[in-house]
Enzyme design. Structure first.
Site, PDB file in Angstrom:
ATOM      1  NE  ARG A   1      -0.859  -0.002   4.983  1.00 23.48           N
ATOM      2  CZ  ARG A   1      -0.967  -1.045   5.777  1.00 23.48           C
ATOM      3  NH1 ARG A   1      -1.614  -2.115   5.361  1.00 23.48           N
ATOM      4  NH2 ARG A   1      -0.445  -1.047   6.987  1.00 23.48           N
TER       5      ARG A   1
ATOM      6  NE  ARG B   1       3.173   9.675  -5.241  1.00 24.34           N
ATOM      7  CZ  ARG B   1       2.850   9.990  -3.990  1.00 24.34           C
ATOM      8  NH1 ARG B   1       3.731  10.631  -3.235  1.00 24.34           N
ATOM      9  NH2 ARG B   1       1.674   9.698  -3.506  1.00 24.34           N
TER      10      ARG B   1
ATOM     11  NE  ARG C   1       4.857  -4.278  17.655  1.00 24.68           N
ATOM     12  CZ  ARG C   1       5.925  -4.489  18.416  1.00 24.68           C
ATOM     13  NH1 ARG C   1       5.944  -5.497  19.281  1.00 24.68           N
ATOM     14  NH2 ARG C   1       6.972  -3.686  18.342  1.00 24.68           N
TER      15      ARG C   1
ATOM     16  NE  ARG D   1       4.103   7.976  13.636  1.00 28.22           N
ATOM     17  CZ  ARG D   1       2.980   7.946  12.941  1.00 28.22           C
ATOM     18  NH1 ARG D   1       2.986   8.202  11.639  1.00 28.22           N
ATOM     19  NH2 ARG D   1       1.826   7.676  13.523  1.00 28.22           N
TER      20      ARG D   1
ATOM     21  CD  GLU E   1       3.759   7.717  16.795  1.00 24.41           C
ATOM     22  OE1 GLU E   1       3.713   6.573  16.279  1.00 24.41           O
ATOM     23  OE2 GLU E   1       3.102   8.684  16.361  1.00 24.41           O
TER      24      GLU E   1
ATOM     25  CE1 TYR F   1      -3.523   1.291  10.811  1.00 20.32           C
ATOM     26  CE2 TYR F   1      -3.961   1.416   8.462  1.00 20.32           C
ATOM     27  CZ  TYR F   1      -3.530   2.004   9.632  1.00 20.32           C
ATOM     28  OH  TYR F   1      -3.124   3.316   9.630  1.00 20.32           O
TER      29      TYR F   1
ATOM     30  CG  ASP G   1      -6.325   4.232   5.852  1.00 23.82           C
ATOM     31  OD1 ASP G   1      -5.519   4.271   6.804  1.00 23.82           O
ATOM     32  OD2 ASP G   1      -5.983   3.992   4.672  1.00 23.82           O
TER      33      ASP G   1
END
Length: 382
Positions: A172, A176, A248, A278, A299, A347, A349
């Site tokens: 996913r 580019r 997690r 991050r 995190e 998971y 969005d």
């Protein structure tokens, strides 16, 4: 008498379902164990700085679903927002997702798009059907880009070797061969101006909806309602009688700074010798606002314990086997539909969560009208 519905969880799934059912004439009660609505997308103003903080980690709204985009804009003003993630690798900063700038900077070149495409293709491994994250990465970007940008981050995020993870996790992510550093490719992208909690509160603002916070629902009481929508953990509904599904979780280390600390909303840290994955600087999630001070979080992913907030379902072979057992158990339950990220152990969005809730509401209302059983899941977990 109107049918009485129970929504367990005041996140996006519960809020959207509650709103759709209330508008159809049902009496809906929404309960949540937390002291706020919006679940893990809860936002709140920091008292010291005025910064809108994403309490449980960054959430950026992005979708190609026109219906979902129109729906959320009924309840909140969305501001334009482009997710431009940076990453620090071996003391140097690069842009993500991997794009032409990343490739040229990393390899010290000045290639055109076609040259870079051929260059990366020459480094990739010929793996016709990648099964693991590592195989997918080697076939996707080759060993050097994989080692720099993906391997260490993934090991920290999931607590295991990428060779143990499914290829779908990486599929996913974009690659580019131009200078576009927009992390997402969806047509609609933005942030609710007043935060996600205000958005969810508006969705729940209906005379047919009663919200009770800091309230734990006992599944043993499900038969006291005409129907229950459960957005908590699937295994939790059954008191974990078959064992716990693996997740997690995240630990957040708060720190503050004057001015602008890192210059971007999210800085990844994939180096294996850096413990966190991050750092998020939250004032950059609202670039239309001005703040002299900053609120940041490091995190730290780890295994989820019984008292932790579950974030990411692991869904490896062992978990899928246990999940199948819980799905079979759920099919024997009456009067309950399992919804959302936790209820279906997937998971999701935010836009997908909303779409599934809207579709489930239509299906449920049609089933009630027809006198047929409601679906057991908003979406099949397996």
């Amino acid at each position: 008498m109107k049918a009485r519905l129970m929504m367990v969880g005041a996140g996006l799934s519960g809020a959207v379902l509650a709103r759709q059912c209330a508008q159809a004439g049902y009496d809906v009660t929404v309960v949540d164990a937390r002291p706020h609505v919006a679940g893990n997308c809860h936002t709140a103003r920091d008292a010291d700085t005025g910064v809108m903080v994403h309490t449980y980690g960054p959430h950026i709204f992005h979708t190609d679903d026109d219906g979902v985009w129109d729906y959320v804009q009924r309840f909140a003003t969305f501001m334009p927002y482009k997710n431009q993630v940076k990453t620090t690798v071996a003391g140097k900063v690069y842009s993500l997702p991997v794009n032409l700038h990343t490739i040229n900077q990393f390899f010290g070149t000045a290639m055109r798009p076609d040259e870079a495409r051929d260059f990366v293709a020459a480094q990739t491994s010929d793996i016709p059907d990648p099964q693991t994250f590592e195989e997918q990465a080697l076939a996707f970007v080759g060993p050097d880009l994989y080692a720099a940008f993906f391997k260490g981050y993934t090991e920290k995020q999931w607590g295991t070797s990428p060779s143990n993870l499914p290829a779908s996790i990486l599929k996913r992510l974009p690659l580019r061969f131009n200078y576009d550093d927009n992390y997402f490719f969806h047509r609609h992208q933005g942030m609710p101006r007043d935060g996600y909690t205000a958005l969810v509160a508006q969705i729940l603002d209906h005379p047919g909806i009663t919200v009770k916070l800091e309230t734990v629902f006992d599944p043993a009481e499900a038969d006291q309602w005409d129907h229950v929508f459960w957005s908590g953990p699937l295994d939790g509904f059954f008191d974990y009688k078959l064992g716990r599904l693996g997740y997690r979780t995240l630990d957040f280390e708060l720190f503050r700074a004057d001015g602008d600390w890192q210059g971007c909303a999210v800085m990844n840290h994939p180096d294996a010798d850096v413990a966190h994955t991050r750092i998020s600087e939250h004032k950059h999630f609202a670039p239309w606002e001005n703040h002299d001070k900053s609120v940041l979080y490091r995190e730290f992913p780890r295994a989820c314990g019984p008292d932790d907030i579950p974030y990411y379902p692991i869904r490896l072979a062992e978990e899928k086997s246990l999940l199948a057992d819980y799905v079979a158990l759920a099919e024997t339950a009456s009067n309950v539909t399992f919804v959302g990220r936790l209820g279906t152990y997937r998971y999701l969005d935010m836009d997908v969560t909303i779409r599934e809730a809207l579709d489930l509401a239509d299906t449920f209302l049609a089933a009630r009208t027809a006198g047929t059983p409601a679906p057991r899941f908003s979406k099949a977990p397996l």
